[in-house]
Structure formats: structure tokens, C-alpha cells
Design a protein around this motif. Sequence first.
Motif, PDB file in Angstrom:
ATOM      1  N   ALA A 149     -16.973 -19.795 -12.589  1.00 20.25           N
ATOM      2  CA  ALA A 149     -15.532 -19.794 -12.327  1.00 20.25           C
ATOM      3  C   ALA A 149     -15.135 -18.729 -11.306  1.00 20.25           C
ATOM      4  O   ALA A 149     -15.869 -17.775 -11.051  1.00 20.25           O
ATOM      5  CB  ALA A 149     -14.768 -19.558 -13.633  1.00 20.25           C
ATOM      6  N   GLN A 150     -13.958 -18.930 -10.769  1.00 17.46           N
ATOM      7  CA  GLN A 150     -13.288 -17.934  -9.931  1.00 17.46           C
ATOM      8  C   GLN A 150     -12.093 -17.424 -10.724  1.00 17.46           C
ATOM      9  O   GLN A 150     -11.412 -18.216 -11.373  1.00 17.46           O
ATOM     10  CB  GLN A 150     -12.754 -18.571  -8.659  1.00 17.46           C
ATOM     11  N   VAL A 151     -11.837 -16.126 -10.679  1.00 17.53           N
ATOM     12  CA  VAL A 151     -10.639 -15.580 -11.309  1.00 17.53           C
ATOM     13  C   VAL A 151      -9.453 -16.000 -10.450  1.00 17.53           C
ATOM     14  O   VAL A 151      -9.480 -15.857  -9.219  1.00 17.53           O
ATOM     15  CB  VAL A 151     -10.711 -14.045 -11.430  1.00 17.53           C
ATOM     16  N   ALA A 152      -8.426 -16.548 -11.086  1.00 14.97           N
ATOM     17  CA  ALA A 152      -7.263 -17.038 -10.339  1.00 14.97           C
ATOM     18  C   ALA A 152      -6.020 -17.002 -11.212  1.00 14.97           C
ATOM     19  O   ALA A 152      -6.101 -17.106 -12.437  1.00 14.97           O
ATOM     20  CB  ALA A 152      -7.518 -18.459  -9.850  1.00 14.97           C
ATOM     21  N   ASP A 153      -4.868 -16.892 -10.578  1.00 15.59           N
ATOM     22  CA  ASP A 153      -3.572 -16.901 -11.262  1.00 15.59           C
ATOM     23  C   ASP A 153      -3.069 -18.346 -11.326  1.00 15.59           C
ATOM     24  O   ASP A 153      -2.656 -18.906 -10.310  1.00 15.59           O
ATOM     25  CB  ASP A 153      -2.580 -16.025 -10.510  1.00 15.59           C
ATOM     26  N   PHE A 154      -3.136 -18.927 -12.517  1.00 18.35           N
ATOM     27  CA  PHE A 154      -2.696 -20.321 -12.674  1.00 18.35           C
ATOM     28  C   PHE A 154      -1.972 -20.550 -14.006  1.00 18.35           C
ATOM     29  O   PHE A 154      -1.786 -21.673 -14.429  1.00 18.35           O
ATOM     30  CB  PHE A 154      -3.885 -21.290 -12.578  1.00 18.35           C
TER      31      PHE A 154
END
Length: 159
Positions: A149-154
Motif C-alpha cells: 500500500a501507499q499511505v494516502a489521505d482518503f
Amino acid sequence: MSKSLKRVIRALRDADIDVQPIEMGAETRTAQQAADVAGCHLDQIAKSVIFAGQSSGDVHLFITAGGRQVDHVKASAVAGEPLGKADAALIRARTGFAIGGVAPIGHLNPIPAFLDPRLIDFDVVYAAAGTPRHIFPIHPQTLLVMSGAQVADFTTVSR
């Protein structure tokens, strides 16, 4: 033991992670149920939420803290395409898991994945282990690596 649970155990062992999934005495289909049974903070539950890409037809995995919801607009931006609902058949075909027990690891096919930064606030998080009755503890950084995974604001906070 179900094929789904075996696949999660194999993924953990293949990564040299010495963790055994925990069979819960009650169903853990919701984050709140899992947190209650595990005795942890709601946000320590790592929910696996799957959406279908409306352009590509691919599925996207959003690993979300238990007290948060995926924000559809933010998630679509992160995924790089409009997202829609993934039906149970598509989820099972791509991940090998049924809704209610989708694990963030051990999928049948590689899936683009994104991780909620809230999960990184904890020393341990708990994720579904392929069935509605099994979860496994894991360090969030290890989960990040294992899931690709990529860390992301969702996300947005649940109401």
C-alpha cells in the motif's frame, strides 16, 4: 480451516511474520464488533474496503482505520479514476475473500492498495484474516509493506 484463512497464514509466514490469527468467539464483520472482541480502540481495526475502478475495471483496496469512512471523492483522486461499488462476486474473484472477511494481504491477484495514515498512530492494528471470525495483529508499518500500500489521505471520520 478455510482456504482463505490458510492463504493469510501463508502470506504471514512467507513474510517471516510470527503471528497467528485469532479466532474470535463472535463474528467480527464490523469494525466495532472486532474492536469490542479484541479489546482495542476502534481505530486499531484495519478495515479492508474494496472499490471498483469505473474506467479500468480494476479493484482498489483502501485499508481504513475502524472509526473512519472512505471519502469517495478523495479515494477516487488517490486511485486516479472514478470509483464505484465493487460487488461481492468481483471482490471474491479478485481477492479470494468474501465480504466481511476481506484481508489486506493474501489476495489472489495484486491489487492497488492505499493505507489510512491514522493506522500508523498505533503500535499494533488488527485486520481480518480471511473470515468473519478471524483477525490478526500486525504492526502498521509491516502491514504497509506486506499489502504494498501507499499511505494516502482518503478518509473522513465516521458519524
